[in-house]
Design a protein around this motif. Structure first.
Motif, PDB file in Angstrom:
ATOM      1  N   PHE A  33       7.726   2.582   5.330  1.00 38.00           N
ATOM      2  CA  PHE A  33       7.162   1.256   5.553  1.00 38.00           C
ATOM      3  C   PHE A  33       7.317   0.880   7.015  1.00 38.00           C
ATOM      4  N   LYS A  34       6.274   0.291   7.575  1.00 35.33           N
ATOM      5  CA  LYS A  34       6.334  -0.066   8.987  1.00 35.33           C
ATOM      6  C   LYS A  34       6.280  -1.585   9.140  1.00 35.33           C
ATOM      7  N   VAL A  35       7.231  -2.105   9.886  1.00 39.03           N
ATOM      8  CA  VAL A  35       7.215  -3.532  10.214  1.00 39.03           C
ATOM      9  C   VAL A  35       6.433  -3.676  11.512  1.00 39.03           C
ATOM     10  N   PRO A  36       5.348  -4.459  11.528  1.00 36.79           N
ATOM     11  CA  PRO A  36       4.617  -4.611  12.787  1.00 36.79           C
ATOM     12  C   PRO A  36       5.549  -5.194  13.857  1.00 36.79           C
ATOM     13  N   ALA A  37       5.452  -4.667  15.064  1.00 31.42           N
ATOM     14  CA  ALA A  37       6.305  -5.159  16.161  1.00 31.42           C
ATOM     15  C   ALA A  37       6.115  -6.663  16.312  1.00 31.42           C
ATOM     16  N   LEU A  38       7.235  -7.344  16.543  1.00 34.10           N
ATOM     17  CA  LEU A  38       7.189  -8.792  16.707  1.00 34.10           C
ATOM     18  C   LEU A  38       7.020  -9.112  18.188  1.00 34.10           C
ATOM     19  N   TYR A  39       6.123 -10.039  18.479  1.00 33.09           N
ATOM     20  CA  TYR A  39       5.900 -10.413  19.878  1.00 33.09           C
ATOM     21  C   TYR A  39       5.942 -11.933  19.981  1.00 33.09           C
ATOM     22  N   VAL A  40       7.015 -12.444  20.607  1.00 34.78           N
ATOM     23  CA  VAL A  40       7.187 -13.898  20.694  1.00 34.78           C
ATOM     24  C   VAL A  40       6.722 -14.444  22.052  1.00 34.78           C
ATOM     25  N   LEU A 218      -3.642   0.755   2.484  1.00 36.44           N
ATOM     26  CA  LEU A 218      -2.675   0.825   3.582  1.00 36.44           C
ATOM     27  C   LEU A 218      -1.931  -0.496   3.659  1.00 36.44           C
ATOM     28  N   VAL A 219      -0.656  -0.412   4.037  1.00 37.01           N
ATOM     29  CA  VAL A 219       0.118  -1.617   4.299  1.00 37.01           C
ATOM     30  C   VAL A 219       0.624  -1.538   5.726  1.00 37.01           C
ATOM     31  N   ASN A 220       0.294  -2.524   6.510  1.00 33.51           N
ATOM     32  CA  ASN A 220       0.648  -2.539   7.934  1.00 33.51           C
ATOM     33  C   ASN A 220       0.232  -1.236   8.614  1.00 33.51           C
ATOM     34  N   GLY A 221      -0.904  -0.707   8.182  1.00 36.59           N
ATOM     35  CA  GLY A 221      -1.446   0.482   8.814  1.00 36.59           C
ATOM     36  C   GLY A 221      -0.826   1.788   8.342  1.00 36.59           C
ATOM     37  N   VAL A 222      -0.060   1.758   7.279  1.00 33.39           N
ATOM     38  CA  VAL A 222       0.552   2.974   6.734  1.00 33.39           C
ATOM     39  C   VAL A 222       0.023   3.194   5.319  1.00 33.39           C
ATOM     40  N   ASP A 323     -14.327  -0.561  -7.938  1.00 30.78           N
ATOM     41  CA  ASP A 323     -13.036  -1.195  -8.201  1.00 30.78           C
ATOM     42  C   ASP A 323     -12.197  -0.349  -9.152  1.00 30.78           C
ATOM     43  N   LYS A 324     -11.138   0.233  -8.616  1.00 27.10           N
ATOM     44  CA  LYS A 324     -10.231   1.056  -9.430  1.00 27.10           C
ATOM     45  C   LYS A 324      -8.815   0.538  -9.244  1.00 27.10           C
ATOM     46  N   ASN A 325      -7.969   0.838 -10.230  1.00 24.60           N
ATOM     47  CA  ASN A 325      -6.556   0.525 -10.035  1.00 24.60           C
ATOM     48  C   ASN A 325      -6.090   1.234  -8.773  1.00 24.60           C
ATOM     49  N   LEU A 326      -5.237   0.557  -8.037  1.00 27.83           N
ATOM     50  CA  LEU A 326      -4.848   1.134  -6.753  1.00 27.83           C
ATOM     51  C   LEU A 326      -3.359   0.871  -6.565  1.00 27.83           C
ATOM     52  N   ASN A 327      -2.608   1.926  -6.251  1.00 27.65           N
ATOM     53  CA  ASN A 327      -1.206   1.731  -5.885  1.00 27.65           C
ATOM     54  C   ASN A 327      -1.149   1.335  -4.423  1.00 27.65           C
ATOM     55  N   ILE A 328      -0.366   0.328  -4.106  1.00 28.12           N
ATOM     56  CA  ILE A 328      -0.359  -0.173  -2.739  1.00 28.12           C
ATOM     57  C   ILE A 328       0.922   0.212  -2.002  1.00 28.12           C
ATOM     58  N   MET A 329       2.052  -0.137  -2.559  1.00 25.56           N
ATOM     59  CA  MET A 329       3.315   0.255  -1.927  1.00 25.56           C
ATOM     60  C   MET A 329       4.424   0.238  -2.966  1.00 25.56           C
ATOM     61  N   GLN A 330       5.533   0.852  -2.602  1.00 24.97           N
ATOM     62  CA  GLN A 330       6.678   0.862  -3.505  1.00 24.97           C
ATOM     63  C   GLN A 330       7.884   0.270  -2.790  1.00 24.97           C
ATOM     64  N   ILE A 331       8.753  -0.350  -3.576  1.00 27.55           N
ATOM     65  CA  ILE A 331       9.963  -0.919  -2.997  1.00 27.55           C
ATOM     66  C   ILE A 331      11.170  -0.226  -3.603  1.00 27.55           C
TER      67      ILE A 331
END
Ligand code: C2O
Ligand code: CU
Ligand code: CU
Length: 489
Positions: A33-40, A218-222, A323-331
């Motif tokens: 899993f990728k956390v998008p870089a934070l830019y403040v 994809l989640v956050n591009g992954v 439209d098909k069932n789609l796995n997105i991410m796992q925790i």
């Protein structure tokens, strides 16, 4: 778990499968899993400077393959921008790609000139400077390309990121708020790929008509990541950053979770559910409990979307096929540290908008032509008009309260978005208003034959020359004309 057969059906070519997936015999959640870089930004008191670069790059989405992508300050997707209510934001956007582009601050209340829509294009090599004050409460907004007729392809390639607003009220709530630890952006997108790893975009009339829906999430591009949860209570800032697909999100074990926020910020009270519908551009913040030892999978449940294709058998099955069932991410919660904060019963109090004070009601009729009729132009329109950048469709008074009645005469659902406002849904001709739809919204999904009334108060920004947009957020529909322009005077 997704079987190999199912996975191949999901539209990804076998050739592009990373080796470790095949070896693992069905276990597909191997990407980190990728956390998008934070830019403040650079801060001086209340003034915050953001320096943004629209850029092209290559991303390794599949082991050994390089996918050409677009991003903002990184190769794929945008960094997460973050600022406070009350800040004076100054942004510099340099366009380093070879196409004209824009960056639009979706959900933001701001002067029309700062909106970043089709009227603020940035030519290749040029820089756009803009500024605005953040006058709205804490929320998960986002930003993306809004280049006229090219938004869909540019967003598909990666020109989208999250823009988080904080405020004191939200900070005081003791919600999970450690970015990247228990407060996580979840940008969900579906895409298709060629065997060499490159993104596959439109492949015919069906994509143009229904909007581009991909077989790989994809989640956050992954691609299909696994998140190693560090805490047992997670705040997920869900953003449907897809071109066209409406997600019906649930967990494979059907666990319940709480919705705490909508497009425009926190809800008044958490809403418990086990399924959330998220149309393109919609956001929802959820609180999810993951006790150790479990590995829930976030999934899209197919077949929930409404259409009115009754007699049109072939069309209907073509639509269904997308439209098909789609796995997105796992925790993976095996190492999650127990969080002991209690869920607040009350989150924030909304400043109510008195619909009886509305100075007028505007009708917005969403229309599309089907099949071969599309060939004759103006296939997508609102109130019978296709987008024309030289035409102002509506004139609104600054500070006024208005009701917009959005109706859908077409056979498929359209997510309708209005710039520069956060509205409340006041009625629907069918179906209930619940979950995140109880909160402030800037997008609402309108089903076929449905009529939805929303109420909003327009901010005090006046500009009779520069319009804001309202449009369908299926990006291919927007690009083909399901968009109109309004000025606030
Ligand atoms: Cu998300 Cu007109 O934009
Ligand atoms: Cu917008
Ligand atoms: Cu649409």
């Amino acid at each position: 778990m997704l079987s190999r057969r199912r996975f191949i059906q999901s539209g990804l070519l076998l050739a592009a499968l990373p080796k470790q997936w095949v070896l693992a015999g069905g276990q597909i959640f191997r990407n980190t899993f990728k956390v998008p870089a934070l830019y403040v930004g650079e801060r001086k008191g209340k003034v915050v400077m953001f320096d943004l670069n629209i850029q092209a790059g290559k991303s390794e989405l599949f082991a050994g393959l390089k996918t050409p992508t677009l991003g903002i300050n990184q190769n794929f997707l945008g960094v997460t921008l973050r600022a406070n209510k009350g800040d004076k934001v100054r942004i510099r956007v340099k366009n380093n790609i070879d196409k004209t582009s824009t960056l639009h601050w979706h959900g933001m209340k701001l002067p029309a000139k700062a909106d970043g829509g089709p009227h603020q294009p940035i030519s290749p090599g040029k820089t756009w400077r803009t500024e605005f004050d953040i006058i709205q409460p804490a929320a998960s907004l986002w930003y993306h390309s809004h280049q006229l007729h090219e938004t869909a392809e540019q967003v598909y390639q990666g020109l989208a990121g999250m823009f988080i607003i904080d405020d004191e009220q939200a900070n005081a709530l003791n919600l999970p708020s450690e970015y990247g630890v228990d407060d996580l952006p979840i940008i969900i997108q579906d895409k298709d790929f060629n065997a060499n790893g490159s993104l596959r975009y439109l492949s015919g009339m069906m994509d143009r008509m229904m909007g581009k829906k991909g077989g790989t999430a994809l989640v956050n591009g992954v691609v299909n990541p696994i998140l190693k949860a560090q805490k047992s209570l997670l705040r997920l800032r869900l953003l449907n950053g897809s071109n066209a697909k409406t997600y019906f999100l649930h967990f494979d074990d059907n666990r319940t979770f709480h919705i705490i926020g909508s497009d425009g910020g926190l809800l008044e009270k958490p809403q418990q559910t086990n399924l959330i519908r998220l149309a393109p551009a919609e956001r929802a913040e959820i609180l999810l409990n993951v006790a150790s030892g479990i590995m829930p999978i976030l999934q899209h449940k197919a077949g929930q979307e409404q259409s009115s294709m009754g007699g049109m058998g072939m069309m209907r099955s073509m639509m269904g096929a997308t439209d098909k069932n789609l796995n997105i991410m796992q925790i993976d919660a095996s190492n999650a540290q127990k969080t002991t904060v209690a869920l607040p019963k009350q989150l924030v109090k909304h400043k109510s908008i008195d619909a009886s004070k509305a100075s007028r009601t505007r009708a917005m009729k969403l229309q599309m032509k089907m099949g071969p009729m599309m060939m004759f132009g103006d296939a997508f329109s609102i109130n019978g008009k296709s987008m024309n950048i030289k035409r102002i469709d509506e004139v609104v008074s600054a500070g006024s309260t208005e009701i917009w009645e959005i109706s859908n005469d077409s056979v498929m659902a359209h997510p309708f978005h209005i710039h520069n406002v956060q509205f409340k849904i006041i009625s629907k001709s069918s179906g209930s208003i619940d979950g995140h739809e109880l909160g402030f919204k800037d997008v609402v999904l309108v089903n076929p034959r449905q009529r939805i009334r929303v109420v909003m108060q327009f901010p005090q920004f006046r500009d009779d020359k520069t319009p804001y947009m309202y449009h369908c957020h299926i990006l291919e529909h927007e690009d083909q004309g399901m968009m109109g322009q309004f000025v606030v005077v």
